[in-house]
Design a protein around this motif. Structure first.
Motif, PDB file in Angstrom:
ATOM      1  N   GLN A  41       0.836  -1.207   0.000  1.00 24.93           N
ATOM      2  CA  GLN A  41       0.000   0.000   0.000  1.00 24.93           C
ATOM      3  C   GLN A  41       0.870   1.256   0.000  1.00 24.93           C
ATOM      4  O   GLN A  41       0.638   2.196  -0.765  1.00 24.93           O
ATOM      5  N   VAL A  42       1.890   1.256   0.860  1.00 21.05           N
ATOM      6  CA  VAL A  42       2.769   2.422   0.956  1.00 21.05           C
ATOM      7  C   VAL A  42       3.558   2.615  -0.332  1.00 21.05           C
ATOM      8  O   VAL A  42       3.754   3.749  -0.787  1.00 21.05           O
ATOM      9  N   ALA A  43       4.010   1.516  -0.940  1.00 22.23           N
ATOM     10  CA  ALA A  43       4.744   1.614  -2.203  1.00 22.23           C
ATOM     11  C   ALA A  43       3.902   2.303  -3.267  1.00 22.23           C
ATOM     12  O   ALA A  43       4.377   3.197  -3.987  1.00 22.23           O
ATOM     13  N   HIS A  44       2.628   1.902  -3.354  1.00 22.98           N
ATOM     14  CA  HIS A  44       1.740   2.537  -4.338  1.00 22.98           C
ATOM     15  C   HIS A  44       1.435   3.987  -3.949  1.00 22.98           C
ATOM     16  O   HIS A  44       1.362   4.868  -4.815  1.00 22.98           O
ATOM     17  N   GLU A  45       1.271   4.236  -2.661  1.00 25.67           N
ATOM     18  CA  GLU A  45       0.992   5.598  -2.204  1.00 25.67           C
ATOM     19  C   GLU A  45       2.166   6.539  -2.494  1.00 25.67           C
ATOM     20  O   GLU A  45       1.963   7.700  -2.850  1.00 25.67           O
ATOM     21  N   MET A  46       3.392   6.024  -2.336  1.00 24.37           N
ATOM     22  CA  MET A  46       4.557   6.856  -2.654  1.00 24.37           C
ATOM     23  C   MET A  46       4.592   7.202  -4.140  1.00 24.37           C
ATOM     24  O   MET A  46       4.846   8.349  -4.520  1.00 24.37           O
ATOM     25  N   GLU A  47       4.324   6.215  -4.975  1.00 24.13           N
ATOM     26  CA  GLU A  47       4.294   6.482  -6.414  1.00 24.13           C
ATOM     27  C   GLU A  47       3.189   7.481  -6.746  1.00 24.13           C
ATOM     28  O   GLU A  47       3.398   8.396  -7.558  1.00 24.13           O
ATOM     29  N   ASP A  48       2.030   7.314  -6.117  1.00 23.39           N
ATOM     30  CA  ASP A  48       0.921   8.247  -6.361  1.00 23.39           C
ATOM     31  C   ASP A  48       1.269   9.658  -5.891  1.00 23.39           C
ATOM     32  O   ASP A  48       0.891  10.651  -6.527  1.00 23.39           O
ATOM     33  N   ALA A 123      13.900   9.600  -3.424  1.00 25.61           N
ATOM     34  CA  ALA A 123      13.152   9.788  -2.174  1.00 25.61           C
ATOM     35  C   ALA A 123      13.226   8.511  -1.359  1.00 25.61           C
ATOM     36  O   ALA A 123      13.085   7.407  -1.886  1.00 25.61           O
ATOM     37  N   THR A 124      13.459   8.672  -0.056  1.00 23.96           N
ATOM     38  CA  THR A 124      13.522   7.513   0.830  1.00 23.96           C
ATOM     39  C   THR A 124      13.052   7.928   2.214  1.00 23.96           C
ATOM     40  O   THR A 124      12.595   9.053   2.422  1.00 23.96           O
ATOM     41  N   GLY A 125      13.190   7.001   3.188  1.00 23.81           N
ATOM     42  CA  GLY A 125      12.835   7.314   4.566  1.00 23.81           C
ATOM     43  C   GLY A 125      14.033   7.894   5.293  1.00 23.81           C
ATOM     44  O   GLY A 125      14.250   9.097   5.303  1.00 23.81           O
ATOM     45  N   GLY A 126      14.841   7.020   5.896  1.00 26.39           N
ATOM     46  CA  GLY A 126      16.071   7.456   6.536  1.00 26.39           C
ATOM     47  C   GLY A 126      17.268   6.834   5.842  1.00 26.39           C
ATOM     48  O   GLY A 126      17.160   5.751   5.265  1.00 26.39           O
ATOM     49  N   PRO A 229       6.375  14.374   9.852  1.00 28.92           N
ATOM     50  CA  PRO A 229       5.178  15.158  10.165  1.00 28.92           C
ATOM     51  C   PRO A 229       4.967  15.271  11.676  1.00 28.92           C
ATOM     52  O   PRO A 229       5.081  14.282  12.410  1.00 28.92           O
ATOM     53  N   ALA A 230       4.663  16.475  12.148  1.00 30.10           N
ATOM     54  CA  ALA A 230       4.594  16.756  13.586  1.00 30.10           C
ATOM     55  C   ALA A 230       3.611  15.859  14.325  1.00 30.10           C
ATOM     56  O   ALA A 230       3.832  15.502  15.489  1.00 30.10           O
ATOM     57  N   ASP A 231       2.533  15.470  13.677  1.00 26.17           N
ATOM     58  CA  ASP A 231       1.514  14.639  14.332  1.00 26.17           C
ATOM     59  C   ASP A 231       2.021  13.229  14.634  1.00 26.17           C
ATOM     60  O   ASP A 231       1.404  12.491  15.408  1.00 26.17           O
ATOM     61  N   PHE A 232       3.130  12.831  13.976  1.00 25.31           N
ATOM     62  CA  PHE A 232       3.619  11.458  14.110  1.00 25.31           C
ATOM     63  C   PHE A 232       4.976  11.359  14.802  1.00 25.31           C
ATOM     64  O   PHE A 232       5.348  10.296  15.298  1.00 25.31           O
ATOM     65  N   ALA A 233       5.764  12.432  14.812  1.00 25.81           N
ATOM     66  CA  ALA A 233       7.149  12.386  15.306  1.00 25.81           C
ATOM     67  C   ALA A 233       7.218  11.909  16.756  1.00 25.81           C
ATOM     68  O   ALA A 233       6.359  12.223  17.577  1.00 25.81           O
ATOM     69  N   LEU A 234       8.283  11.125  17.051  1.00 26.27           N
ATOM     70  CA  LEU A 234       8.510  10.622  18.409  1.00 26.27           C
ATOM     71  C   LEU A 234       9.530  11.505  19.125  1.00 26.27           C
ATOM     72  O   LEU A 234      10.532  11.895  18.524  1.00 26.27           O
ATOM     73  N   PRO A 235       9.324  11.810  20.398  1.00 22.31           N
ATOM     74  CA  PRO A 235      10.316  12.580  21.152  1.00 22.31           C
ATOM     75  C   PRO A 235      11.643  11.821  21.197  1.00 22.31           C
ATOM     76  O   PRO A 235      11.663  10.598  21.379  1.00 22.31           O
ATOM     77  N   ALA A 278       3.274   3.807  11.523  1.00 21.55           N
ATOM     78  CA  ALA A 278       2.467   4.926  11.011  1.00 21.55           C
ATOM     79  C   ALA A 278       3.346   6.123  10.691  1.00 21.55           C
ATOM     80  O   ALA A 278       3.144   6.815   9.681  1.00 21.55           O
ATOM     81  N   LEU A 279       4.349   6.364  11.539  1.00 19.40           N
ATOM     82  CA  LEU A 279       5.287   7.458  11.313  1.00 19.40           C
ATOM     83  C   LEU A 279       6.098   7.223  10.047  1.00 19.40           C
ATOM     84  O   LEU A 279       6.278   8.136   9.229  1.00 19.40           O
ATOM     85  N   ASN A 280       6.585   5.988   9.878  1.00 19.67           N
ATOM     86  CA  ASN A 280       7.375   5.648   8.699  1.00 19.67           C
ATOM     87  C   ASN A 280       6.562   5.907   7.425  1.00 19.67           C
ATOM     88  O   ASN A 280       7.060   6.500   6.457  1.00 19.67           O
ATOM     89  N   ARG A 281       5.318   5.497   7.437  1.00 20.27           N
ATOM     90  CA  ARG A 281       4.430   5.707   6.295  1.00 20.27           C
ATOM     91  C   ARG A 281       4.268   7.198   6.005  1.00 20.27           C
ATOM     92  O   ARG A 281       4.397   7.643   4.856  1.00 20.27           O
ATOM     93  N   ALA A 282       4.002   7.976   7.056  1.00 16.21           N
ATOM     94  CA  ALA A 282       3.770   9.411   6.882  1.00 16.21           C
ATOM     95  C   ALA A 282       4.998  10.121   6.334  1.00 16.21           C
ATOM     96  O   ALA A 282       4.897  10.957   5.422  1.00 16.21           O
ATOM     97  N   LEU A 283       6.180   9.785   6.858  1.00 21.10           N
ATOM     98  CA  LEU A 283       7.375  10.490   6.385  1.00 21.10           C
ATOM     99  C   LEU A 283       7.784  10.047   4.981  1.00 21.10           C
ATOM    100  O   LEU A 283       8.307  10.847   4.199  1.00 21.10           O
ATOM    101  N   LEU A 284       7.538   8.786   4.651  1.00 18.06           N
ATOM    102  CA  LEU A 284       7.842   8.327   3.290  1.00 18.06           C
ATOM    103  C   LEU A 284       7.002   9.077   2.255  1.00 18.06           C
ATOM    104  O   LEU A 284       7.508   9.489   1.200  1.00 18.06           O
TER     105      LEU A 284
END
Length: 300
Positions: A41-48, A123-126, A229-235, A278-284
């Motif tokens: 799902q994330v792979a397709h969302e990134m392409e989209d 484009a990547t994550g980390g 994204p601020a809504d997902f970031a971990l301290p 969820a954070l990984n998905r959002a930042l990707l």
């Protein structure tokens, strides 16, 4: 680009013929970095997300003795299943191609392949970097950035690394680190590592202008680091506590080498109750969008 060992996907061929901007995407995150079924799902969302910003995605993987620049949906589904699949960094490319193995590309392999195909933005994550307690253990992501003229949009180095040593490595090897709307480099899951970037950029046009000058003067890799994204970031404090526990567990279990990163990330996912997934998905997705904007600005 040697056609014996490379193949362009039909949508990438059409984009090149039409002069459209391209963004390269890796496959390790699909095959090893995210749980099923969210990985596909994330792979397709990134392409989209790339398409929505006016660029064309080129997801990269190794199939049947070739580096494929622009996997089809059916091929991408193969990588998401994760069966009979090799994790491929730069050193693994000739082995995997010679043996016609299916290979998911790391950031390093993706950057290398993108450069061969004339794609300037990934484009990547980390990204990988210098490992904690082992300064000799340096991810090939870093030397590849030092040798290939490609701009990588990421959320900074993975927090499991020695962030200060990784930042110093980037500086030593002349790799500019830009902050997308920020003055300090993010640390993948956390918004700030506390380490300064070389320059803040607030638009794709600014990032593209710096990249053009860098490449014109003979520079190679360049990083655009985007905070999660601020809504997902971990301290950072919470993340550090989880990582210390996970690294001690890895040491007791004898987990090392390429297996260490997925082990630590899986422990972070467990101990955050899935928050990190969820954070990984959002930042990707955010990084894919920004990469597409920069790719478009580079073509302007």
């Amino acid at each position: 680009m040697n056609t014996e060992y490379f193949r362009l996907g039909p949508h990438v061929e059409a984009a090149r013929a039409g002069g459209q901007p391209l963004v390269a995407l890796e496959t390790v995150v699909v095959s090893f970095g995210l749980p099923r079924p969210i990985n596909l799902q994330v792979a397709h969302e990134m392409e989209d997300a790339v398409r929505a910003e006016g660029a064309v995605p080129a997801t990269i993987g190794l199939l049947e003795g070739r580096v494929v620049i622009g996997l089809t949906p059916a091929e991408l589904a193969e990588f998401a299943r994760g069966e009979n699949l090799r994790k491929v960094s730069r050193r693994d490319i000739p082995v995997a191609l010679a043996r016609k193995e299916k290979g998911a590309t790391t950031v390093a392999a993706t950057v290398w392949a993108a450069a061969r195909a004339g794609i300037r933005v990934v484009a990547t994550g980390g990204i990988g970097g210098v490992h904690r307690g082992a300064p000799f253990d340096v991810s090939n992501d870093l030397p590849t950035l030092a040798t290939e003229p490609v701009l990588v949009v990421c959320a900074g180095p993975k927090a499991i690394l020695d962030l200060r040593a990784t930042r110093e490595w980037l500086e030593t090897h002349g790799i500019p680190v830009l902050g997308w709307g920020i003055e300090t480099m993010p640390a993948f899951y956390s918004a700030s590592s506390g380490l300064p970037v070389d320059a803040r950029v607030d638009t794709a046009e600014e990032a593209a202008a710096i990249a053009r000058v860098h490449w014109t003067l003979g520079g190679k890799g360049i990083l655009v680091t985007v905070p999660p994204p601020a809504d997902f970031a971990l301290p950072m404090e919470r993340l550090e506590a989880i990582l210390e526990e996970a690294m001690a567990e890895a040491e007791r279990a004898g987990v090392q080498g390429w297996a260490l990163t997925p082990f630590l990330l899986s422990r972070v996912a467990e101990r955050t109750g899935g928050e990190s997934v969820a954070l990984n998905r959002a930042l990707l997705l955010e990084n894919a969008r920004i990469a597409a904007r920069i790719a478009r600005a580079l073509e302007a």
